[in-house]
Write an enzyme that holds these catalytic residues in place. Structure first.
Site, PDB file in Angstrom:
ATOM      1  N   PHE A  31       0.846  -1.195   0.000  1.00  0.00           N
ATOM      2  CA  PHE A  31       0.000   0.000   0.000  1.00  0.00           C
ATOM      3  C   PHE A  31       0.878   1.240   0.000  1.00  0.00           C
ATOM      4  CE2 PHE A  31      -3.414   2.671   2.130  1.00  0.00           C
ATOM      5  CZ  PHE A  31      -4.339   2.568   1.101  1.00  0.00           C
ATOM      6  N   THR A  33       2.204   5.108   0.258  1.00  0.00           N
ATOM      7  CA  THR A  33       2.012   6.235   1.176  1.00  0.00           C
ATOM      8  C   THR A  33       1.034   7.270   0.601  1.00  0.00           C
ATOM      9  OG1 THR A  33       4.172   5.855   2.171  1.00  0.00           O
ATOM     10  CG2 THR A  33       3.189   8.017   2.520  1.00  0.00           C
ATOM     11  N   LEU A  39      -6.560   8.195   1.892  1.00  0.00           N
ATOM     12  CA  LEU A  39      -7.519   7.554   2.781  1.00  0.00           C
ATOM     13  C   LEU A  39      -7.757   8.411   4.023  1.00  0.00           C
ATOM     14  CD1 LEU A  39      -9.271   5.008   3.124  1.00  0.00           C
ATOM     15  CD2 LEU A  39      -7.329   3.974   4.321  1.00  0.00           C
ATOM     16  N   GLU A  41      -7.407  11.700   4.215  1.00  0.00           N
ATOM     17  CA  GLU A  41      -8.204  12.855   3.800  1.00  0.00           C
ATOM     18  C   GLU A  41      -9.674  12.471   3.616  1.00  0.00           C
ATOM     19  OE1 GLU A  41      -7.061  16.115   1.545  1.00  0.00           O
ATOM     20  OE2 GLU A  41      -5.027  15.394   1.203  1.00  0.00           O
ATOM     21  N   GLY A  60      -8.106  20.111   1.795  1.00  0.00           N
ATOM     22  CA  GLY A  60      -6.948  19.790   2.600  1.00  0.00           C
ATOM     23  C   GLY A  60      -5.887  20.867   2.478  1.00  0.00           C
ATOM     24  N   HIS A  67       3.858   6.724   8.174  1.00  0.00           N
ATOM     25  CA  HIS A  67       3.475   5.439   7.596  1.00  0.00           C
ATOM     26  C   HIS A  67       4.433   4.428   8.208  1.00  0.00           C
ATOM     27  CE1 HIS A  67       2.230   3.223   3.623  1.00  0.00           C
ATOM     28  NE2 HIS A  67       1.974   2.511   4.707  1.00  0.00           N
ATOM     29  N   THR A  68       3.955   3.672   9.180  1.00  0.00           N
ATOM     30  CA  THR A  68       4.838   2.908  10.058  1.00  0.00           C
ATOM     31  C   THR A  68       4.959   1.418   9.763  1.00  0.00           C
ATOM     32  OG1 THR A  68       3.020   2.642  11.636  1.00  0.00           O
ATOM     33  CG2 THR A  68       4.497   4.528  11.957  1.00  0.00           C
TER      34      THR A  68
END
Length: 128
Positions: A31, A33, A39, A41, A60, A67-68
């Site tokens: 997936f 970043t 997602l 937002e 925005g 992103h961990t």
């Protein structure tokens, strides 16, 4: 009425179309970043949309995102948001993101309430 505490939720299945490889943010089939940011937002704007006046929306302005952990194709990523502050037109949210196996990110997102028609006209004016 917009008040702190409004919560939102959004989810996305991880597919080849939203991987880092497909979105140009890397070479791996995980997936991306930028998809995680989108997602976050989505969860935020959708949570407050029902509380806005007709003809108004949000845009925005700032996103601080960690992103961990990676998420492979086939899993689902979810985002839970909470409106934490309302300062005039400025809205501040916290976001927590997870996949089917656990946390994958967190952050803070700022949005501004705008008059949709006026904002779009301003953008179109840049065309000359």
């Amino acid at each position: 009425m917009l008040t702190p505490g409004i919560r939102g939720h959004a989810s996305a299945a991880v597919t080849p179309a939203n991987t880092a490889r497909a979105m140009g943010s890397g070479t791996l089939e995980v997936f991306a970043t930028p998809a995680l940011a989108a997602l976050a937002e989505q969860a935020c704007w959708q949570s407050v949309a029902p509380f806005l006046e007709a003809g108004s929306g949000t845009v925005g302005a700032k996103l601080t995102l960690e992103h961990t952990a990676p998420t492979p194709v086939g899993l689902t990523v979810t985002c839970d948001s909470e409106l934490t502050a309302v300062e005039g037109r400025k809205l501040t949210f916290t976001v927590a993101l997870a996949d089917d196996r656990g946390p994958v990110g967190q952050g803070v997102h700022e949005r501004f309430i705008v008059d949709d028609a006026r904002f779009f006209a301003k953008a179109q004016a840049k065309r000359g």
